[in-house]
Design an enzyme around this catalytic site. Structure first.
Site, PDB file in Angstrom:
ATOM      1  N   SER A 376       2.869  12.641  -5.186  1.00 47.89           N
ATOM      2  CA  SER A 376       1.415  13.249  -5.172  1.00 47.89           C
ATOM      3  C   SER A 376       1.117  13.230  -6.427  1.00 47.89           C
ATOM      4  O   SER A 376       1.932  13.426  -7.572  1.00 47.89           O
ATOM      5  CB  SER A 376       1.776  14.664  -5.002  1.00 47.89           C
ATOM      6  OG  SER A 376       1.025  15.675  -5.232  1.00 47.89           O
ATOM      7  N   ARG A 377      -0.130  12.637  -6.683  1.00 44.19           N
ATOM      8  CA  ARG A 377      -0.768  12.402  -7.894  1.00 44.19           C
ATOM      9  C   ARG A 377      -1.179  13.698  -8.684  1.00 44.19           C
ATOM     10  O   ARG A 377      -1.608  13.582  -9.726  1.00 44.19           O
ATOM     11  CB  ARG A 377      -1.663  11.379  -7.884  1.00 44.19           C
ATOM     12  CG  ARG A 377      -0.919   9.990  -7.353  1.00 44.19           C
ATOM     13  CD  ARG A 377      -2.146   8.668  -7.330  1.00 44.19           C
ATOM     14  NE  ARG A 377      -1.610   7.678  -6.947  1.00 44.19           N
ATOM     15  CZ  ARG A 377      -1.820   7.151  -5.754  1.00 44.19           C
ATOM     16  NH1 ARG A 377      -2.559   7.848  -4.922  1.00 44.19           N
ATOM     17  NH2 ARG A 377      -0.902   6.162  -5.225  1.00 44.19           N
ATOM     18  N   VAL A 378      -1.025  14.605  -7.888  1.00 46.00           N
ATOM     19  CA  VAL A 378      -1.464  16.059  -8.576  1.00 46.00           C
ATOM     20  C   VAL A 378      -0.208  16.561  -8.976  1.00 46.00           C
ATOM     21  O   VAL A 378      -0.246  17.350  -9.990  1.00 46.00           O
ATOM     22  CB  VAL A 378      -2.293  17.139  -7.447  1.00 46.00           C
ATOM     23  CG1 VAL A 378      -2.332  18.366  -8.232  1.00 46.00           C
ATOM     24  CG2 VAL A 378      -3.511  16.495  -6.940  1.00 46.00           C
TER      25      VAL A 378
END
Length: 517
Positions: A376-378
């Protein structure tokens, strides 16, 4: 579930366009030059817009997609067998739209807003265009509010935030739709009184089924109704028997309805199941429209097809109401090939991916998430502090376990540290297993992962891990409910709560060990 016949599509569009005044002049009427395979070539219509609905005789409608020098290429909605060369075509002056509003919740509809569930007509005053330019960066704010899926492996290691785009990818029959449906079911808690008291805004869900069997969609609807999630969900269906233009507009209809909630300061979750079939429907239309084929016969703008759809997912800034639209696109791979054309396109557009692996699924690990390439790039921004504290080591320990597991198959003499890492990893894998349709509240997830990462499961027999977790939750719920309430409200693990948890788990582990003997 009721089906909309092709001849009924014209009636639906006629109803949408009723009361829409237009001045017809010579530029707004054309003639059919050629018709076949659901595509019409029209001479005239000099002022027609891209994506505009055009009207054929016998109440048949189409959409203008190719605007060429000497003709207009249109796709036909529904059955085009009654159209013949020389027929007159009229502009409607309106781009393809769909009704939007609260009345759509709890309903199964087709991409132009007509009900398929047999529960009567839908009254919606507002019509919104299917295609809309995504809002710019100034209108947005960072994704920081969690969207809990209720799945331990996802909320712990691959967190999703409100306004994020997280891809669910894997071969067929690996549980992709199951993950998405669990995420919808888990939004029940956002509609509860306790969530309102905490200031958690409800999440409205849209499930878009593209190119699936009608029976499969009926099963999903039945499950959502059984779990009490259908009341805040809309299902948009363009099944395998529907025309390619209907399948093409389906995800845009989902995004339009999601934007209606987002732009009215609310939160929406839209699932596109799946975009592989959407790309295939677009390829079929494009080839029939004589657009030049590119790689794998897909048209050159197939990347733009999905990027303009997924860019519409966003978290708005506070001046615009702070609403959000979260997208969970699904992509089906062939033989684990994530480097194929459409999968790599969508991976590069989204903010991370959940990769489901057939070998894990077949070995009984469900959800079958490959921790190595799922991301997850968040990240931690989409987690509550309590989860961030307990799950920090989880991903690392599982990644180490996967490496050592492969390595340990080649050698028999392992040092104590390696044996311990393998034991810890195997217990964590067992802990993260979760049945379908039983999403877990975040405070219970925190307790489970706390137990796993602090080594309390290391000495528990592998077969008893699930029972240990279940009985621990029951015991805490009965004897120490204040601990769960504190995690739920504070969303953090204070020193006091950590000490209490250590004490509770030690006490329970001792009793569990004694009872096992």
């Amino acid at each position: 579930m009721a089906e909309v016949r092709p001849d009924e599509v014209s009636t639906i569009l006629r109803r949408q366009l009723s009361g829409f005044e237009r001045d017809v002049d010579v530029y707004e009427v054309g003639t059919v030059l050629q018709i076949g395979d659901g595509i019409a070539r029209i001479y005239g219509l000099a002022k027609v817009m891209y994506g505009e609905v055009v009207e054929f005789p016998n109440n048949i409608f189409g959409m203008a997609l190719n605007l060429e020098e000497d003709n207009v290429g249109c796709v036909i909605f529904g059955e085009g067998s009654q159209i013949k060369e020389g027929d007159t075509v009229k502009r409607t002056g309106r781009v393809a739209s769909m009704p939007a509003g609260e009345s759509m919740l709890g309903r199964v509809i087709n991409p132009i807003g007509e009900p398929l569930d047999g529960h009567g007509p839908i009254k919606a005053n507002k019509f919104l265009p299917l295609e809309r330019k995504a809002l710019g960066v100034i209108a947005r704010q960072p994704v920081k509010e969690p969207l809990q899926t209720g799945i331990k492996a996802i909320d712990g290691m691959i967190p999703i935030g409100r306004g994020q785009r997280e891809l669910i990818i894997g071969d067929r029959q690996t549980g992709k739709t199951a993950v998405a449906i669990d995420a919808i079911i888990n939004q029940k808690y956002t509609h509860s009184e306790s969530a309102k008291a905490e200031g958690i805004k409800p999440v409205y869900c849209i499930y878009v089924a593209i190119g699936q069997k009608g029976s499969t969609v009926a099963q999903v609807v039945a499950k959502l109704e059984e779990q009490g999630a259908m009341e805040f969900t809309t299902v948009i269906q363009a099944s395998a028997s529907d025309s390619a233009p209907m399948q093409f507009i389906a995800p845009y209809a989902g995004a339009t309805l999601g934007e209606y909630f987002r732009d009215t300061s609310r939160h929406a979750l839209v699932i596109y199941d799946d975009l592989s079939k959407h790309a295939q429907a677009y390829r079929q239309m494009s080839l029939l429209l004589r657009r030049p084929p590119g790689r794998e016969a897909y048209p050159g703008d197939v990347f733009y097809l999905h990027s303009r759809l997924l860019e519409r997912a966003s978290k708005l800034n506070d001046e615009l109401g702070g609403g959000s639209l979260t997208a969970l696109p699904i992509i089906e791979t062939q033989a684990n090939d994530v480097s194929a054309y459409i999968p790599t396109n969508v991976i590069s557009i989204t903010d991370g991916q959940i990769y489901l692996e057939p070998s894990l699924f077949n070995s009984g690990i469900r959800p079958a998430i490959n921790v190595g390439i799922s991301v997850s790039r968040v990240g931690g921004n989409a987690q509550i502090k309590a989860m961030k504290k307990v799950a920090g080591r989880l991903r690392l320990e599982l990644a180490q376990y996967r490496e050592l597991e492969a390595f340990s198959k080649f050698g028999s003499d392992l040092d104590k540290a390696t044996q311990q890492a393998l034991r810890r990893g195997s217990h964590l894998v067992e802990l993260l297993k979760q049945d379908q349709y039983v999403p877990m509240p975040v405070e219970k997830q925190v307790v489970s992962i706390f137990v796993g990462t602090n080594g309390y499961l290391d000495e528990v027999p592998l077969d008893d891990v699930q029972r240990f977790e279940k009985e621990l939750h029951e015991m805490i719920g009965l004897k120490y409910p204040a601990v769960l309430t504190a995690i739920e409200h504070e969303k953090d693990l204070s020193k006091d709560i950590v000490e209490k948890l250590h004490g509770i788990v030690k006490e329970f582990a001792g009793k569990f060990k004694a009872s096992a003997k």
